[in-house]
Design a protein around this motif. Structure first.
Motif, PDB file in Angstrom:
ATOM      1  N   LEU A  40      20.843 -63.054  45.871  1.00  0.00           N
ATOM      2  CA  LEU A  40      22.168 -62.397  46.594  1.00  0.00           C
ATOM      3  C   LEU A  40      22.215 -61.020  46.365  1.00  0.00           C
ATOM      4  CD1 LEU A  40      24.881 -63.205  48.158  1.00  0.00           C
ATOM      5  CD2 LEU A  40      25.939 -63.394  45.759  1.00  0.00           C
ATOM      6  N   LEU A  41      22.385 -60.261  47.514  1.00  0.00           N
ATOM      7  CA  LEU A  41      22.280 -58.821  47.494  1.00  0.00           C
ATOM      8  C   LEU A  41      23.300 -58.300  47.630  1.00  0.00           C
ATOM      9  CD1 LEU A  41      19.190 -57.887  49.773  1.00  0.00           C
ATOM     10  CD2 LEU A  41      19.326 -58.537  47.157  1.00  0.00           C
ATOM     11  N   ALA A  42      24.496 -58.969  48.316  1.00  0.00           N
ATOM     12  CA  ALA A  42      25.583 -58.394  48.607  1.00  0.00           C
ATOM     13  C   ALA A  42      26.646 -59.392  49.279  1.00  0.00           C
ATOM     14  CB  ALA A  42      25.736 -57.416  49.805  1.00  0.00           C
ATOM     15  N   ASP A  43      28.099 -59.526  48.828  1.00  0.00           N
ATOM     16  CA  ASP A  43      28.732 -60.634  49.157  1.00  0.00           C
ATOM     17  C   ASP A  43      30.422 -59.744  49.372  1.00  0.00           C
ATOM     18  OD1 ASP A  43      30.699 -62.632  49.848  1.00  0.00           O
ATOM     19  OD2 ASP A  43      29.991 -63.857  47.735  1.00  0.00           O
ATOM     20  N   ALA A  67      30.461 -51.129  46.712  1.00  0.00           N
ATOM     21  CA  ALA A  67      31.313 -52.108  45.631  1.00  0.00           C
ATOM     22  C   ALA A  67      30.929 -53.494  45.609  1.00  0.00           C
ATOM     23  CB  ALA A  67      32.690 -51.731  45.743  1.00  0.00           C
ATOM     24  N   ASP A  68      30.249 -53.838  46.746  1.00  0.00           N
ATOM     25  CA  ASP A  68      30.231 -55.547  47.017  1.00  0.00           C
ATOM     26  C   ASP A  68      28.607 -55.834  46.883  1.00  0.00           C
ATOM     27  OD1 ASP A  68      32.820 -55.775  47.286  1.00  0.00           O
ATOM     28  OD2 ASP A  68      32.774 -55.444  49.594  1.00  0.00           O
ATOM     29  N   LEU A  69      28.065 -54.909  46.280  1.00  0.00           N
ATOM     30  CA  LEU A  69      26.639 -55.179  46.067  1.00  0.00           C
ATOM     31  C   LEU A  69      26.737 -55.955  45.060  1.00  0.00           C
ATOM     32  CD1 LEU A  69      24.743 -51.892  46.889  1.00  0.00           C
ATOM     33  CD2 LEU A  69      24.962 -53.749  48.336  1.00  0.00           C
ATOM     34  N   LYS A  70      25.344 -57.043  44.736  1.00  0.00           N
ATOM     35  CA  LYS A  70      25.409 -57.882  43.830  1.00  0.00           C
ATOM     36  C   LYS A  70      24.151 -57.676  43.049  1.00  0.00           C
ATOM     37  CE  LYS A  70      29.282 -59.840  44.825  1.00  0.00           C
ATOM     38  NZ  LYS A  70      30.455 -59.150  44.119  1.00  0.00           N
ATOM     39  N   SER A  71      23.182 -56.620  43.432  1.00  0.00           N
ATOM     40  CA  SER A  71      21.999 -56.386  42.956  1.00  0.00           C
ATOM     41  C   SER A  71      21.895 -55.085  42.688  1.00  0.00           C
ATOM     42  CB  SER A  71      20.702 -57.180  44.040  1.00  0.00           C
ATOM     43  OG  SER A  71      20.697 -58.434  44.096  1.00  0.00           O
ATOM     44  N   GLU A  72      20.788 -54.498  41.943  1.00  0.00           N
ATOM     45  CA  GLU A  72      20.341 -53.301  41.458  1.00  0.00           C
ATOM     46  C   GLU A  72      19.239 -52.992  42.596  1.00  0.00           C
ATOM     47  OE1 GLU A  72      21.938 -51.179  39.370  1.00  0.00           O
ATOM     48  OE2 GLU A  72      23.574 -52.858  38.993  1.00  0.00           O
ATOM     49  N   LEU A  93      14.086 -52.673  46.343  1.00  0.00           N
ATOM     50  CA  LEU A  93      14.370 -53.983  45.594  1.00  0.00           C
ATOM     51  C   LEU A  93      12.995 -54.372  45.169  1.00  0.00           C
ATOM     52  CD1 LEU A  93      16.712 -56.182  44.252  1.00  0.00           C
ATOM     53  CD2 LEU A  93      15.925 -57.575  46.208  1.00  0.00           C
ATOM     54  N   ASN A  94      12.589 -54.158  43.882  1.00  0.00           N
ATOM     55  CA  ASN A  94      11.420 -54.745  43.240  1.00  0.00           C
ATOM     56  C   ASN A  94      10.340 -53.893  43.837  1.00  0.00           C
ATOM     57  OD1 ASN A  94      12.798 -56.749  41.579  1.00  0.00           O
ATOM     58  ND2 ASN A  94      12.687 -58.069  43.115  1.00  0.00           N
TER      59      ASN A  94
END
Length: 129
Positions: A40-43, A67-72, A93-94
């Motif tokens: 999950l990247l964003a919600d 503020a709604d990102l769920k991954s670094e 990402l990675n």
């Protein structure tokens, strides 16, 4: 009257040097979740959808508040300029470039400040619950 001059584009942000290049920013009225595979990247319930016409009618792009990102994400050493949005920075990402962000957009795109967008071919977007 052309389509660019219709009421639908009355409040569009327009490129000062090319008024046929324009965008409309609209709030997305439903929940948006963005995934890379099972990650999950964003919600968010505060996404924005950008509709843009330039050299073509571009696919709509969903922008998610930081503020709604769920991954670094890691920064990518790359920047591009859009005359109606400003300078985009890119995110990975990675080790894979996956999207972009306007950290300091120009005034007409101020709503997009610190909102992330993702390459559609690299993610899965779920709209609604």
């Amino acid at each position: 009257m052309t389509a660019h001059q219709s009421a639908a584009f009355a409040n569009a942000a327009r490129n000062p040097s090319n008024p046929e290049h324009l965008m409309v920013i609209k709030p997305v009225p439903r929940r948006i979740r963005i995934y890379k595979d099972d990650t999950l990247l964003a919600d968010t319930s505060a996404a924005l959808r950008v509709l843009e016409i330039g050299k073509a009618f571009y696919d709509p792009v969903v922008y998610v508040p930081e503020a709604d990102l769920k991954s670094e994400f890691d920064p990518v050493e790359k920047s591009t300029h859009c005359p109606i949005k400003g300078d985009a920075s890119y995110a990975a990402l990675n080790g894979e470039e996956i999207g972009w962000v306007y950290k300091s957009p120009i005034d007409m795109a101020s709503q997009l400040k610190s909102h992330y967008a993702f390459w559609p071919a690299k993610v899965r977007l779920v709209e609604g619950d």
